[in-house]
Design a protein around this motif. Structure first.
Motif, short mmCIF file in Angstrom:
data_model
loop_
_atom_site.label_atom_id
_atom_site.label_comp_id
_atom_site.label_asym_id
_atom_site.label_seq_id
_atom_site.Cartn_x
_atom_site.Cartn_y
_atom_site.Cartn_z
N LEU A 72 0.96 -1.25 -0.04
CA LEU A 72 0.11 -0.02 0.07
C LEU A 72 1.07 1.19 0.03
N GLY A 73 2.23 1.14 0.07
CA GLY A 73 3.08 2.32 0.04
C GLY A 73 2.97 3.21 1.17
N GLY A 74 2.72 2.57 2.18
CA GLY A 74 2.36 3.52 3.58
C GLY A 74 1.11 4.25 3.78
N ALA A 75 0.08 3.73 2.83
CA ALA A 75 -1.31 4.32 2.82
C ALA A 75 -2.13 3.48 3.61
N THR A 76 -3.31 3.60 3.56
CA THR A 76 -4.39 2.64 4.15
C THR A 76 -5.35 2.06 3.18
N ILE A 114 2.46 -5.20 -13.41
CA ILE A 114 1.42 -5.01 -12.33
C ILE A 114 1.73 -3.91 -11.52
N VAL A 115 0.94 -2.88 -11.60
CA VAL A 115 1.05 -1.56 -10.89
C VAL A 115 -0.12 -1.35 -9.92
N ILE A 116 0.44 -1.04 -8.46
CA ILE A 116 -0.44 -0.81 -7.57
C ILE A 116 -0.30 0.58 -7.14
N VAL A 117 -1.14 1.52 -7.11
CA VAL A 117 -1.04 2.94 -6.83
C VAL A 117 -2.08 2.96 -5.46
N GLY A 118 -1.08 3.53 -4.29
CA GLY A 118 -1.75 3.61 -3.12
C GLY A 118 -2.34 5.15 -2.96
N LEU A 119 -3.34 5.13 -1.90
CA LEU A 119 -3.95 6.32 -1.78
C LEU A 119 -3.08 7.33 -1.62
N SER A 120 -1.87 7.36 -1.11
CA SER A 120 -0.77 8.47 -0.93
C SER A 120 -0.18 8.68 -2.12
N GLY A 121 -0.38 7.95 -3.33
CA GLY A 121 0.03 8.40 -4.47
C GLY A 121 1.39 7.42 -4.92
N VAL A 122 1.85 6.65 -3.73
CA VAL A 122 3.19 5.80 -4.12
C VAL A 122 2.68 4.79 -5.04
N THR A 123 3.64 4.58 -5.96
CA THR A 123 3.51 3.41 -6.88
C THR A 123 4.41 2.19 -6.60
#
Length: 231
Positions: A20-24, A62-71
């Motif tokens: 999640l790149g530090g996001a929730t 596979i690209v995951i974009v967290g709510l914080s914008g971190v990819t």
């Protein structure tokens, strides 16, 4: 991740750390540049469902974009399975068909069932991710019947190509002249589709004996009875 290949509708489980790149939560997940539906997401496990991708298949990230914008990205982590060609793309009972594509086994190990225009094939001769060879089964049709090629794997995955196979009407022997004889008898066979949509015959027998064939076409064959039992 499991599986690493499939088509639209495939349920995929991604496992890792800090996904999640530090996001929730996640903002989006894509597979080979195609957005996916997110079923659930935590830092260590994300469950997604693939949407339809390119019909010919594709390999991509596979690209995951967290709510914080971190990819978070896994390079070439996903393959859209696809059928690229079916040769020949028409025929009848006994037709040897070669299916080519990409990741056609969709992370499975064995084919459970393969259908040509909704008819289960007679035999799967060989199968790997890029080429599958099968023998078409019989289907009684009065006119061309076109349908999908469907490959069902042992892991529940299905790979398909829309309208990729056509069943043709069966060949018919209309007349055999003369209808009896023995060694040396000249015989003419007439009918329709005698070559079964192929370019030449593989084998002809009359009364269990292979004759000498002088001419052959879809509508007429001229031959001479060879040595053998009386027919």
């Amino acid at each position: 991740m499991q599986p690493s290949a499939g088509q639209g509708g495939t349920l995929i489980t991604l496992t890792g750390e800090r996904m999640l790149g530090g996001a929730t939560g996640v903002s989006s997940v894509s597979l080979a540049d195609v957005p996916a539906f997110v079923e659930s997401a935590t830092d260590t496990e994300i469950v997604i469902r693939a949407f339809d991708g390119p019909a010919d298949g594709a390999v991509g990230d596979i690209v995951i974009v967290g709510l914080s914008g971190v990819t978070v990205r896994k390079i070439n982590g996903w393959t859209y399975s696809g059928v690229t060609s079916v040769s020949p793309n028409h025929g009848q009972r006994g037709t040897l068909v070669t299916i080519k594509g990409i990741a056609m086994l969709a992370s499975g190990t064995e084919i459970d069932e393969l259908r040509l225009a909704e008819v289960v094939v007679k035999e799967v001769i060989s199968a790997n991710d890029t080429e599958i060879v099968v023998v078409a089964n019989f289907e009684n049709v009065q006119s061309d019947q076109t349908g999908d090629v469907k490959i069902k794997m042992d892991n529940g995955q299905q790979v398909a190509r829309t309208n990729a196979w056509t069943y043709k009407p069966t060949g018919t022997v209309v007349e055999v002249v003369p209808s009896s004889g023995q060694y040396g008898t000249a015989v003419t066979i007439s009918g329709t589709n005698l070559l079964g949509y192929g370019s030449e015959f593989v084998e002809i027998t009359i009364g269990g004996v292979a004759p000498v064939v002088h001419n052959s076409s879809d509508t007429e064959m001229e031959l001479t009875i060879n040595a053998g039992r009386i027919w």
